[in-house]
Design a protein around this motif. Structure first.
Motif, PDB file in Angstrom:
ATOM      1  N   LEU B 106      55.229-111.031 -47.668  1.00 29.25           N
ATOM      2  CA  LEU B 106      55.723-109.959 -46.787  1.00 29.25           C
ATOM      3  C   LEU B 106      57.147-109.525 -47.140  1.00 29.25           C
ATOM      4  O   LEU B 106      57.512-108.375 -46.941  1.00 29.25           O
ATOM      5  CB  LEU B 106      55.710-110.431 -45.330  1.00 29.25           C
ATOM      6  N   GLY B 107      57.934-110.470 -47.635  1.00 31.47           N
ATOM      7  CA  GLY B 107      59.330-110.152 -47.927  1.00 31.47           C
ATOM      8  C   GLY B 107      60.243-110.481 -46.763  1.00 31.47           C
ATOM      9  O   GLY B 107      61.377-109.987 -46.705  1.00 31.47           O
ATOM     10  N   GLY B 108      59.790-111.324 -45.839  1.00 31.54           N
ATOM     11  CA  GLY B 108      60.603-111.725 -44.687  1.00 31.54           C
ATOM     12  C   GLY B 108      59.766-111.779 -43.434  1.00 31.54           C
ATOM     13  O   GLY B 108      58.543-111.786 -43.484  1.00 31.54           O
ATOM     14  N   ALA B 109      60.453-111.842 -42.293  1.00 35.66           N
ATOM     15  CA  ALA B 109      59.762-111.870 -41.007  1.00 35.66           C
ATOM     16  C   ALA B 109      60.406-110.830 -40.101  1.00 35.66           C
ATOM     17  O   ALA B 109      61.562-110.463 -40.293  1.00 35.66           O
ATOM     18  CB  ALA B 109      59.856-113.260 -40.380  1.00 35.66           C
ATOM     19  N   VAL B 110      59.635-110.353 -39.136  1.00 40.28           N
ATOM     20  CA  VAL B 110      60.173-109.397 -38.165  1.00 40.28           C
ATOM     21  C   VAL B 110      61.302-110.071 -37.397  1.00 40.28           C
ATOM     22  O   VAL B 110      61.141-111.183 -36.900  1.00 40.28           O
ATOM     23  CB  VAL B 110      59.060-108.957 -37.184  1.00 40.28           C
ATOM     24  N   SER B 111      62.469-109.433 -37.336  1.00 42.83           N
ATOM     25  CA  SER B 111      63.589-110.019 -36.609  1.00 42.83           C
ATOM     26  C   SER B 111      64.450-108.931 -35.994  1.00 42.83           C
ATOM     27  O   SER B 111      65.264-108.315 -36.687  1.00 42.83           O
ATOM     28  CB  SER B 111      64.431-110.881 -37.561  1.00 42.83           C
ATOM     29  N   PRO B 112      64.271-108.672 -34.693  1.00 45.53           N
ATOM     30  CA  PRO B 112      65.064-107.634 -34.048  1.00 45.53           C
ATOM     31  C   PRO B 112      66.564-107.928 -34.156  1.00 45.53           C
ATOM     32  O   PRO B 112      67.378-107.022 -34.332  1.00 45.53           O
ATOM     33  CB  PRO B 112      64.615-107.705 -32.584  1.00 45.53           C
ATOM     34  N   ILE B 113      66.934-109.233 -34.124  1.00 49.51           N
ATOM     35  CA  ILE B 113      68.357-109.610 -34.187  1.00 49.51           C
ATOM     36  C   ILE B 113      68.975-109.191 -35.510  1.00 49.51           C
ATOM     37  O   ILE B 113      70.083-108.681 -35.574  1.00 49.51           O
ATOM     38  CB  ILE B 113      68.505-111.135 -33.978  1.00 49.51           C
ATOM     39  N   GLU B 114      68.238-109.418 -36.623  1.00 49.15           N
ATOM     40  CA  GLU B 114      68.770-109.048 -37.924  1.00 49.15           C
ATOM     41  C   GLU B 114      68.382-107.620 -38.307  1.00 49.15           C
ATOM     42  O   GLU B 114      68.607-107.194 -39.443  1.00 49.15           O
ATOM     43  CB  GLU B 114      68.272-110.029 -38.996  1.00 49.15           C
ATOM     44  N   GLY B 115      67.772-106.910 -37.380  1.00 51.95           N
ATOM     45  CA  GLY B 115      67.425-105.511 -37.644  1.00 51.95           C
ATOM     46  C   GLY B 115      66.286-105.339 -38.637  1.00 51.95           C
ATOM     47  O   GLY B 115      66.209-104.330 -39.332  1.00 51.95           O
ATOM     48  N   ASN B 143      56.629-118.748 -41.067  1.00 48.54           N
ATOM     49  CA  ASN B 143      57.266-119.951 -40.532  1.00 48.54           C
ATOM     50  C   ASN B 143      56.933-120.169 -39.058  1.00 48.54           C
ATOM     51  O   ASN B 143      56.751-119.204 -38.320  1.00 48.54           O
ATOM     52  CB  ASN B 143      58.783-119.846 -40.675  1.00 48.54           C
ATOM     53  N   PRO B 144      56.850-121.430 -38.623  1.00 46.86           N
ATOM     54  CA  PRO B 144      56.637-121.706 -37.198  1.00 46.86           C
ATOM     55  C   PRO B 144      57.932-121.528 -36.411  1.00 46.86           C
ATOM     56  O   PRO B 144      58.410-122.454 -35.765  1.00 46.86           O
ATOM     57  CB  PRO B 144      56.150-123.165 -37.194  1.00 46.86           C
ATOM     58  N   SER B 145      58.512-120.316 -36.521  1.00 45.84           N
ATOM     59  CA  SER B 145      59.766-120.003 -35.830  1.00 45.84           C
ATOM     60  C   SER B 145      59.514-118.803 -34.931  1.00 45.84           C
ATOM     61  O   SER B 145      58.439-118.209 -34.968  1.00 45.84           O
ATOM     62  CB  SER B 145      60.832-119.638 -36.867  1.00 45.84           C
ATOM     63  N   VAL B 146      60.512-118.420 -34.128  1.00 43.64           N
ATOM     64  CA  VAL B 146      60.360-117.252 -33.256  1.00 43.64           C
ATOM     65  C   VAL B 146      59.986-116.022 -34.088  1.00 43.64           C
ATOM     66  O   VAL B 146      59.038-115.305 -33.766  1.00 43.64           O
ATOM     67  CB  VAL B 146      61.671-116.980 -32.475  1.00 43.64           C
ATOM     68  N   GLU B 147      60.709-115.815 -35.198  1.00 41.05           N
ATOM     69  CA  GLU B 147      60.458-114.649 -36.038  1.00 41.05           C
ATOM     70  C   GLU B 147      59.082-114.735 -36.710  1.00 41.05           C
ATOM     71  O   GLU B 147      58.348-113.745 -36.779  1.00 41.05           O
ATOM     72  CB  GLU B 147      61.539-114.512 -37.128  1.00 41.05           C
ATOM     73  N   GLY B 148      58.770-115.936 -37.205  1.00 35.35           N
ATOM     74  CA  GLY B 148      57.482-116.120 -37.874  1.00 35.35           C
ATOM     75  C   GLY B 148      56.315-115.905 -36.919  1.00 35.35           C
ATOM     76  O   GLY B 148      55.299-115.316 -37.287  1.00 35.35           O
TER      77      GLY B 148
END
Lengths: 197, 197
Positions: B106-115, B143-148
């Protein structure tokens, strides 16, 4: 494991001190995803440093010319020499603003464990300077470690016969520190070196 | 503070993630004192990686040719796609030896904080692959994280209408771990995802 160009970079990064395989991998993938120009700038900075930086022919500090800026500075006291292990130590001593003499970089400390004997360090060049530059005091600023102490002892033995004053930076409690946090060795040194008020 | 070529290298090194000013200084002086060829090899490895490594046009894994070695491997199951955030995650999944399908980076994860919104990631390319490559199951390994987790939810919403099976890696206790050391979130997930024996 990775594509060869990535694996090669990981291997090179992992050779750096304090960089493990995991960090090397993270750094390599970072350099893969940053702007191409950012990666190029780092690559270039390494090359240019090696091409442009030389060692001062007098004190072995780093410099981009024949003699370093401290040795060239006529306002500095040429009769006073501070001996350090590495060029970066000069910056630390300079920051104190308490020293206005010149330096001499040994290139390390005596370490039987790492196989670094006195012949690997720039002792001979220091003795030569003491004999020819009118130096009156040599301040030894090697690290307050086993190796630094051994180096200082060796230096004192070699320099005393030359009739020059040899001193060593004081060991003791760090300014602003808390007695509670001082280790026994530091506290011991602070006691031995106690000064009358 | 230091000679300009050294300071420039320190500045470049300090831009790397996890490298502070002190480490950058230590690394720069290390590169100044190692064999010239060692420093050159690192400089070259950075350049060559950027010149030789591209992204696979199908899955966006790193590769030195048009398609990555996994996409080119005809023995891999093309109906199964594992979605990861970054190319280096592929190596981790490969190490498990449990997956024999293809990947999608994907090239990353969705993250409103990091825009980082969905439009910055390769969702569209994945939907396109699902429509044209005969993919039957998409395994989400963000990842098993909020963003993931947010990315996985978004992906499921986008992919379900395409009639493909969408699964997510199980969360739970790490194998070889100790119940004592498991945090509440992991333990909670392990309970929810409990399996009959």
């Amino acid at each position: 494991m990775f594509e060869p160009p990535i694996q090669r970079l990981i291997d090179e990064l992992a050779r750096l001190p304090g960089i493990g395989r995991k960090s090397a991998q993270r750094l390599a993938f970072h350099l893969l995803t940053v702007e191409e120009e950012d990666a190029r700038r780092l690559s270039r900075a390494i090359l240019e440093m090696r091409e442009q930086v030389r060692l001062c022919r007098r004190c072995f500090n780093v410099t981009d010319s024949d003699e370093c800026s401290i040795c060239r500075d006529l306002r500095r006291d040429a009769t006073l020499v501070c001996v350090v292990e590495r060029p970066q130590d000069i910056v630390v001593v300079e920051r104190s603003r308490e020293f206005r003499g010149r330096y001499h970089v040994l290139g390390g400390a005596v370490s039987p464990i790492e196989g670094i004997g006195p012949e690997r360090l720039r002792f001979r060049e220091l003795v030569e300077r003491v004999r020819t530059e009118g130096i009156t005091e040599v301040i030894i600023a090697t690290n307050p470690s086993v190796e630094g102490d051994a180096t200082a002892l060796y230096l004192a033995k070699v320099l005393k016969p030359e009739g020059v004053k040899v001193t060593r930076l004081a060991s003791g409690l760090p300014v602003g520190g808390d007695l509670d946090y001082a280790d026994e060795l530091t506290l011991g040194r602070a006691l031995v070196g106690r000064q009358e008020m």
